[in-house]
Design a protein around this motif. Structure first.
Motif, PDB file in Angstrom:
ATOM      1  N   MET A   1      53.251  59.971  41.496  1.00 19.33           N
ATOM      2  CA  MET A   1      53.821  59.043  40.617  1.00 19.33           C
ATOM      3  C   MET A   1      53.237  59.268  39.248  1.00 19.33           C
ATOM      4  O   MET A   1      52.065  59.686  39.132  1.00 19.33           O
TER       5      MET A   1
ATOM      6  N   ASP B   1      50.985  57.127  37.948  1.00 24.95           N
ATOM      7  CA  ASP B   1      49.735  56.543  37.764  1.00 24.95           C
ATOM      8  C   ASP B   1      48.742  57.416  38.820  1.00 24.95           C
ATOM      9  O   ASP B   1      47.781  56.878  39.004  1.00 24.95           O
TER      10      ASP B   1
ATOM     11  N   ASN C   1      49.371  57.914  41.921  1.00 24.40           N
ATOM     12  CA  ASN C   1      49.467  57.467  43.296  1.00 24.40           C
ATOM     13  C   ASN C   1      50.719  58.542  43.927  1.00 24.40           C
ATOM     14  O   ASN C   1      51.475  58.842  43.227  1.00 24.40           O
TER      15      ASN C   1
ATOM     16  N   THR D   1      56.493  48.840  50.321  1.00 30.79           N
ATOM     17  CA  THR D   1      57.130  48.479  49.092  1.00 30.79           C
ATOM     18  C   THR D   1      57.483  47.003  48.992  1.00 30.79           C
ATOM     19  O   THR D   1      58.345  46.753  50.221  1.00 30.79           O
TER      20      THR D   1
ATOM     21  N   ASP E   1      51.580  49.087  48.361  1.00 36.61           N
ATOM     22  CA  ASP E   1      51.561  50.550  47.844  1.00 36.61           C
ATOM     23  C   ASP E   1      52.474  50.282  46.332  1.00 36.61           C
ATOM     24  O   ASP E   1      51.921  50.851  45.561  1.00 36.61           O
ATOM     25  N   LEU E   2      53.512  49.522  46.676  1.00 33.00           N
ATOM     26  CA  LEU E   2      54.450  49.386  45.508  1.00 33.00           C
ATOM     27  C   LEU E   2      54.822  48.276  45.505  1.00 33.00           C
ATOM     28  O   LEU E   2      55.467  47.291  46.348  1.00 33.00           O
TER      29      LEU E   2
ATOM     30  N   LYS F   1      47.974  44.224  40.026  1.00 31.95           N
ATOM     31  CA  LYS F   1      47.457  45.922  39.999  1.00 31.95           C
ATOM     32  C   LYS F   1      45.767  45.870  39.939  1.00 31.95           C
ATOM     33  O   LYS F   1      45.191  46.439  40.714  1.00 31.95           O
TER      34      LYS F   1
ATOM     35  N   LYS G   1      49.177  48.659  44.652  1.00 28.31           N
ATOM     36  CA  LYS G   1      48.415  50.185  43.920  1.00 28.31           C
ATOM     37  C   LYS G   1      49.381  50.630  43.033  1.00 28.31           C
ATOM     38  O   LYS G   1      48.989  50.902  41.806  1.00 28.31           O
ATOM     39  N   SER G   2      50.794  50.444  42.929  1.00 31.50           N
ATOM     40  CA  SER G   2      51.555  50.538  41.959  1.00 31.50           C
ATOM     41  C   SER G   2      52.689  49.625  41.529  1.00 31.50           C
ATOM     42  O   SER G   2      52.999  48.788  42.638  1.00 31.50           O
TER      43      SER G   2
ATOM     44  N   TYR H   1      50.460  49.571  32.097  1.00 33.09           N
ATOM     45  CA  TYR H   1      50.938  50.508  33.121  1.00 33.09           C
ATOM     46  C   TYR H   1      52.439  50.700  33.016  1.00 33.09           C
ATOM     47  O   TYR H   1      53.109  49.818  33.091  1.00 33.09           O
TER      48      TYR H   1
ATOM     49  N   VAL I   1      56.371  52.894  37.613  1.00 29.68           N
ATOM     50  CA  VAL I   1      56.100  54.270  38.185  1.00 29.68           C
ATOM     51  C   VAL I   1      57.575  54.675  38.899  1.00 29.68           C
ATOM     52  O   VAL I   1      57.759  55.827  39.107  1.00 29.68           O
TER      53      VAL I   1
END
Length: 298
Positions: A11, A13, A15, A83, A113-114, A130, A136-137, A159, A162
């Motif tokens: 992605m 970023d 990750n 997610t 993670d998302l 974040k 993380k994303s 940011y 993603v």
């Protein structure tokens, strides 16, 4: 395009996200215990990308399944890409972190993670989550091109999203939105990739059944595969991260078999020809809202 079962894409970023995910949405009529069972089976089969949402009202069950598979040694937390989604009632900046923390509590996790938002709002509160290490994303869902541009052009954006998770399948292949997202280094994630579960809350009972489409059936027969596998492999070969949901152990195992074959360029072209810009989830009750995303072409 040969892909391994553990294949991930990077992605914007830095990750990575697995190209095939397990969708945990289920109609309200489905017993919660089935979510626990199906998620466990998915992890046992090899799914490492688990897609959930607070609005699905089954986060606790998804969390139970993940924790059970960690406890028995099938996976570690780092193996799982999880997610979550911020529901529309919690878009006010002061409500974002508490909503995320509730999701983490339900899932029994320290971080996601998302984390995805559902409509075009400021990302500042998400960015703080974040920065705090709770996610993380960060990404978005059901955004059209104009709404994505609103965020990308926003002053002080820290940011970039993603991903953009949208309904995407052969009847709605989102080709223009996909190309736009690629041009902005945003991954398109396909939900409802196999059509619909006939959820009476959201989907017209007269809607066509994607997996009964003769063209998919013919290509499936040629490859000795199922129509579902063809629909999923189609997305992966287009550069789309795809979600596949099921409560059937047989189907879950079958869906994970998409890494065992490849579609030809001719197959892809034929499937592209099925596009009719048909949505299973129209969300008609929100059409009068200023941020309703489906009035634009894409």
């Amino acid at each position: 395009m040969a892909l391994s079962r553990s294949h991930r894409v990077t992605m914007n970023d830095g990750n990575t996200i697995p190209v095939l995910g397990f969708g945990t949405y289920a109609p309200r009529s489905v017993p919660k215990s089935e979510t626990v069972m199906a998620t466990k089976v998915a992890i046992e089969v090899g799914f490492r990308h688990i897609d959930g949402a607070f609005a699905y009202e089954n986060e606790k069950e998804v969390g139970q399944a993940i924790q059970a598979k960690i406890a028995d040694g099938t996976v570690t937390r780092k193996d799982i890409f999880c997610t979550g989604k911020l529901w529309s009632t919690c878009h006010r900046p002061d409500l974002v972190r508490p909503a995320l923390e509730e999701t983490l509590k339900n899932l029994q996790l320290d971080y996601l993670d998302l984390y995805i938002i559902h409509s075009p709002i400021s990302l500042k509160a998400m960015e703080k989550c974040k920065d705090a290490g709770l996610v993380k994303s960060i990404g978005v869902s059901n955004f059209n091109r104009r709404q994505l541009e609103m965020i990308l052009n926003k002053t002080g954006l820290k940011y970039k999203p993603v991903c953009n998770q949208v309904e995407c399948h052969p009847y709605l292949n989102q080709s223009k939105l996909l190309e736009f997202c690629k041009s902005k280094d945003i991954i398109l994630v396909a939900h409802s990739a196999l059509g619909t579960q006939r959820d009476p809350q959201w989907v017209d009972e007269k809607a066509p059944v994607l997996l009964e489409e003769p063209v998919l059936g013919a290509i499936a027969k040629k490859h000795n595969r199922s129509p579902a596998q063809i629909a999923l492999r189609y997305q992966i070969q287009r550069g789309v991260v795809v979600l596949a949901g099921s409560r059937s152990e047989k189907e879950i195992k079958e869906n994970f078999g998409v890494f065992e074959f490849q579609l030809t360029p001719e197959d892809i072209k034929v499937i592209d020809g099925l596009n009719r810009n048909f949505r299973y989830y129209t969300l008609n009750e929100f059409q009068e809202f200023p941020n309703y995303p489906y009035n634009d072409e894409y």
